[in-house]
Design an enzyme around this catalytic site. Structure first.
Site, PDB file in Angstrom:
ATOM      1  N   PRO A 136       0.856  -1.195   0.000  1.00 47.86           N
ATOM      2  CG  PRO A 136      -0.149  -1.192   2.105  1.00 47.86           C
ATOM      3  CD  PRO A 136       0.878  -1.884   1.301  1.00 47.86           C
ATOM      4  CG  ASP A 158       5.028  -1.512   2.765  1.00 47.50           C
ATOM      5  OD1 ASP A 158       3.831  -1.413   3.113  1.00 47.50           O
ATOM      6  OD2 ASP A 158       5.594  -2.604   2.558  1.00 47.50           O
ATOM      7  CG  HIS A 159       0.240   3.650   5.136  1.00 46.44           C
ATOM      8  ND1 HIS A 159       0.613   3.755   6.453  1.00 46.44           N
ATOM      9  CD2 HIS A 159      -0.673   4.642   4.939  1.00 46.44           C
ATOM     10  CE1 HIS A 159      -0.036   4.741   7.042  1.00 46.44           C
ATOM     11  NE2 HIS A 159      -0.825   5.309   6.133  1.00 46.44           N
ATOM     12  NE  ARG A 160       2.962  -4.356   3.206  1.00 45.97           N
ATOM     13  CZ  ARG A 160       3.635  -5.357   2.639  1.00 45.97           C
ATOM     14  NH1 ARG A 160       3.108  -6.573   2.624  1.00 45.97           N
ATOM     15  NH2 ARG A 160       4.806  -5.164   2.092  1.00 45.97           N
TER      16      ARG A 160
END
Ligand code: CAO
Length: 451
Positions: free
Chosen positions: A247, A423-425
């Protein structure tokens, strides 16, 4: 029984060709001009026609063979006795011209100019053997003789090429030409029917994503299909994997590099003495490493189990390099421990190695973070794709003088546009915000790099 061996004619300079079709089988009766084999060089496909009529005794090549061209034997033919249909390989000027191989060349390449297939007559045992004849007998690549075992398909070489490029199996195509010959239009109709089927289908691809159907662009204008390089294929796979798994969020900011640029330019003479060019990229790499050390969240990699991540305690940074064969990302190790001069030198060496295709696997592994600088080319900003399993990448665009408000007036400042994709994780907006702010501060006042 008289027999003759038909060999590859002079193909006008092609060094190696591939046998893409064997059009006859042992036992076939052949007529003059009947296609024996179809050869393909990187420039053109060529039908090799029979220069004589007879019966096929041996087929000396098979599909997929790569052959050095001139003189390689293709087919041995029992000559039709009493037939006047045999044509000599090298006719006199007053004799009728034998059939020319049919050449279908690529649009952008000059056509090759093959001559007529040569016929090498069987030599009596006691005769001194001709060079070509002994080559025929001894050629180890031709030891295995082949028989055509598939149902004959009538189609020209260009049509076969089109079918191969589009992955079309002839078995599925109905030929509408004479004797059921498959025409270009038949391939197009078949592909069109598949396209319609797949676009009306609700079934998703293997990854749950509807596949993009192939399009026959030749319906709309002149075009050609080119093979992707290995690097391009790898890049495509990596980008796709990252795009599907990560994401992405991209954050933008500008760094005021007015002082940095003055300092860099003041070092020009020293750079000439050291024979090293100090570009903004060395400063950017250094600032990224310092900011990463203070914001370690951006130096993590998430595990596929979704339950763990690895926190790296080293600072190796990848640098995207544009090369003629595609995008390459050499990695500069321990950026935090190196001086600007060392970094500048490594950037130049690794970028040159990337462009020359001389990077080792080791030099492309182990990156924690990537910098993609398009600054020398221009542009105001872009959204780079995270180089997974890394979790962040910095895009650098072209620095430009822009008016900046200093509290009392507008002043001209050299502003460097930066875009940080993450990476929004793993990385939250707050983590990225802290990182970007520190990066901008470091580049705006490089004295911070010393601290
Ligand atoms: N703004 C303005 N000018 C810049 C700049 C920036 N952000 N970055 C570099 N420049 C200038 C340099 O100072 C140099 O100018 P001078 O000769 O006047 O000093 C000039 O541009 C040429 O720089 P360079 O490209 O030779 O060297 P570099 O250190 O800036 O970059 C490298 C090295 C390897 C990063 C670069 O050559 C390259 O390949 N960039 C492409 C990366 C890429 O393809 N990214 C996309 C990946 S995603 O598809």
């Amino acid at each position: 029984m008289a027999s003759e061996i038909i060999v590859v004619p002079d193909l006008g300079g092609a060094e190696e060709v591939e046998v893409i079709e064997v059009s006859v089988a042992v036992g076939d009766s052949i007529d003059v001009e009947q296609t024996l084999v179809v050869l393909e060089s990187d420039k053109a496909t060529m039908e090799i026609p029979a220069p004589l009529a007879g019966k096929v005794l041996k087929v000396l090549v098979k599909e997929g063979d790569k052959i050095e061209v001139e003189g390689v034997p293709l087919v041995e033919v029992e000559i039709a006795v009493g037939s006047d249909t045999t044509l000599e390989a090298e006719p006199q000027n007053d004799e009728p011209k034998p059939p020319e191989p049919a050449v279908e060349s690529e649009v952008s390449n000059p056509p090759v100019t093959p001559s007529v297939p040569e016929v090498v007559k069987d030599q009596p045992k006691d005769a001194s053997p001709q060079k070509k004849t002994s080559a025929i007998v001894d050629a180890p690549a031709l030891a295995s003789l082949t028989q055509k075992d598939e149902t004959a398909v009538y189609a020209g070489p260009l049509v076969r090429k089109l079918a191969r490029e589009m992955g079309v199996d002839f078995a599925n195509v109905k030929g509408t030409g004479p004797r059921g010959r498959i025409l270009k239009e038949d391939i197009q109709t078949y592909v069109k029917s598949l396209t319609q089927k797949s676009s009306s289908s609700t079934v998703a691809g293997g990854s749950g994503i509807p596949p993009v159907p192939d399009t026959d662009f030749s319906r709309f204008g002149d075009c050609e299909v080119l093979a992707m390089t290995k690097i391009e294929k790898l890049t495509a796979a990596n980008m796709h994997r990252s795009w599907l798994n990560v994401p992405h969020v991209t954050q933008f900011d500008d760094a005021d590099i007015t002082e940095l640029e003055s300092f860099r330019k003041s070092l020009k003479a020293e750079g000439e003495t050291r024979q090293v060019k100090l570009t903004p990229v060395a400063f950017i790499l250094k600032a990224c490493a310092v900011a990463l050390a203070h914001n370690p969240v951006l130096n993590r990699s998430i595990h596929s189990d979704g339950a763990n991540y690895t926190q790296k305690h080293y600072l190796h940074i990848g640098m995207a390099v544009d090369t003629p064969r595609g995008l390459m990302v050499p990695v500069i190790r321990d950026v935090d421990k190196k001086s600007l001069w060392q970094l500048a030198e490594e950037i130049a060496v690794l970028a040159a190695k990337a462009r020359d295709g001389k990077l080792t696997v080791n030099e492309m592994q182990g990156g924690c973070f990537t910098v993609s600088s398009l600054g020398a080319m221009g542009g105001q900003g872009f959204t780079p794709v995270v180089n997974t399993p890394q979790v962040a990448i910095l895009g650098v665009s072209k620095a430009q003088i822009k008016p900046q408000w200093n509290g009392s007036e507008f002043v001209p400042r050299n502003m460097l546009p930066l875009s940080l994709s993450y990476d929004h994780r793993v990385v939250n907006g707050g983590d990225a915000g802290h990182y970007m702010t520190e990066l901008v501060t470091l580049l705006s006042d490089i004295r911070g790099l010393l601290l």
